[in-house]
Write an enzyme that holds these catalytic residues in place. Structure first.
Site, mmCIF file in Angstrom:
data_model
loop_
_atom_site.group_PDB
_atom_site.id
_atom_site.type_symbol
_atom_site.label_atom_id
_atom_site.label_comp_id
_atom_site.label_asym_id
_atom_site.label_seq_id
_atom_site.Cartn_x
_atom_site.Cartn_y
_atom_site.Cartn_z
ATOM 1 N N HIS A 206 89.437 11.066 31.706
ATOM 2 C CA HIS A 206 88.933 9.495 31.737
ATOM 3 C C HIS A 206 89.164 8.211 32.468
ATOM 4 O O HIS A 206 89.647 7.574 31.657
ATOM 5 C CB HIS A 206 89.993 9.467 30.150
ATOM 6 N N HIS A 306 77.440 16.437 28.351
ATOM 7 C CA HIS A 306 78.634 14.919 28.344
ATOM 8 C C HIS A 306 77.764 15.661 26.101
ATOM 9 O O HIS A 306 77.118 15.551 26.536
ATOM 10 C CB HIS A 306 78.881 13.847 27.736
HETATM 11 MG MG MG Z 1 85.005 13.118 29.870
#
Ligand code: MG
Length: 385
Positions: A206, A306
């Site tokens: 992240h 994603h």
């Molecule tokens: Mg990610």
């Protein structure tokens, strides 16, 4: 055929799931979904409706680009406006497929593959220990997935930024200390042991590392042969990302928060990543993401979208994945929500043994069960009014 109405409904989920319904004067309706646009996207879609009513729903690309250009001062390059247009775009593809009696993938050049490989995002949370995480991975593997992703940074701080026991690092500094680095490597080691040699897995941090910390981690993960290490550093500095990529044989993947072809151009052309991961129901829709995939393809760069969407946005993404040569794997992020199968009218899991089989029905090929959807209605929103 003319568009007669554009309506929205929203459910709680990964933040908010926003559904878009496009109605036409021939009685055909299309369903779309967009994510991470928030209540701003609802307001934008309501505002855009005036520009859509009376339009030919077949002119999908022209409608998208015209509305985007008319709103360049209001976020026409990135953010909620693009996400709002994306939700509309997905619904228009469903309308067009239904009207012509063919699946969306047939309108996009046909399939490279009949089944779409899905990887499960494992719902590990800050505060879990290694035994807790092992149970999550065991449960996921028992469901037949052939690929998964695990968050390595959960020992640093939670997704909400909250501190947890064992917290060793400054909340804003990106440097991983020895304790934190060791935990991340041990977690990946455990994941590989559980996965065996046949199951693919990726690891996400992240954007929480600086360049030296990211390089050290990527190099120490090399023995575990990851599918990829996701966003080791923030994606907005392409040079920093490329420095990490060039330092390691661990494949580097990024792009879940970028929008449109233009948002991916530097990343792809400078070959700062090995794999790209646009979020299709967020960053520009089906046409735009096929173009992004093709930009990556000329560098032989895989496309691994994603995805935190419901079955609607997931299936829309699957149609794109079917039609590009460089597709690698599509995310599934609903392990912890039990209405994954009941929120569609077929009442069955679209994922079987880790793969989505593309339906041969017209349009998207699945429909939202609004009765079930309403049970999870997002507070303060309206339901297709
Ligand atoms: Mg990610």
């Amino acid at each position: 055929m003319k568009i007669t109405a554009v309506k929205t409904a929203a459910t709680v989920g990964h933040g908010m799931h926003l559904w878009v319904k496009v109605e036409t004067d021939e009685g055909i309706t299309g369903i779309g979904e967009c994510v991470h646009g928030g209540v701003q996207a609802i307001a934008l879609i309501q505002q855009l409706q005036a520009k859509l009513v009376g339009r030919d729903p077949f002119q999908i690309d022209a409608i998208f680009e015209q509305l985007r250009r008319q709103n360049v001062f209001n976020g026409g390059f990135a953010g909620a406006l693009i996400t709002a247009l994306t939700g509309i775009e997905l619904a228009l593809w469903d309308v067009k497929g239904k009207a012509l009696g063919v699946p969306i993938y047939e309108l996009m050049g046909g399939k490279f593959r009949d089944e779409i490989k899905v990887y499960a995002d494992c719902q590990v949370e800050p505060g879990m220990d290694f035994d807790d995480i092992k149970r999550v991975l065991d449960d996921m593997l028992a469901r037949g997935f052939t690929a998964f992703k695990i968050d390595l940074d959960i020992f640093a701080y939670g997704h909400s930024g909250s501190e947890v026991e064992g917290f060793r690092k400054d909340r804003f500094n990106y440097t991983a200390g020895p304790w934190e680095h060791e935990r991340m490597v041990r977690l990946a080691e455990m994941a590989r042991e559980l996965a065996g040699k046949e199951i693919d897995f990726a690891a996400d941090v992240h954007t929480r590392l600086d360049v030296p910390s990211a390089i050290r981690l990527a190099k120490d993960l090399e023995p575990f042969h990851l599918m990829w290490l996701e966003e080791p550093v923030p994606p907005e500095n392409v040079d920093a990302m490329r420095e990490v990529k060039q330092s390691t044989t661990t494949p580097i993947c990024a792009g879940e928060n970028l929008y449109l072809r233009h948002g991916f151009r530097d990343l792809i052309e400078s070959q700062a990543v090995d794999i790209i991961m646009p979020d299709i129901p967020k960053c520009g829709g089906l046409s735009e993401c096929r173009k992004i995939a093709h930009m990556a393809e000329i560098y032989y760069m895989p496309f691994a979208p994603h995805n935190v969407s419901s079955p609607i946005g997931t299936m829309a993404s699957a149609h794109v994945c079917a039609t590009v040569p460089n597709f690698l794997a599509l995310e599934f992020h609903w392990l912890e929500r039990d209405y994954w199968s009941t929120i569609i009218t077929d009442k069955e899991d679209i994922i079987k043994n880790g793969f989505i089989k593309l339906p041969d029905r017209p349009g998207l090929g699945i429909e939202l069960d609004e009765t079930v959807g309403r049970e999870y209605q997002y507070p303060g929103t309206t339901w297709f009014e």
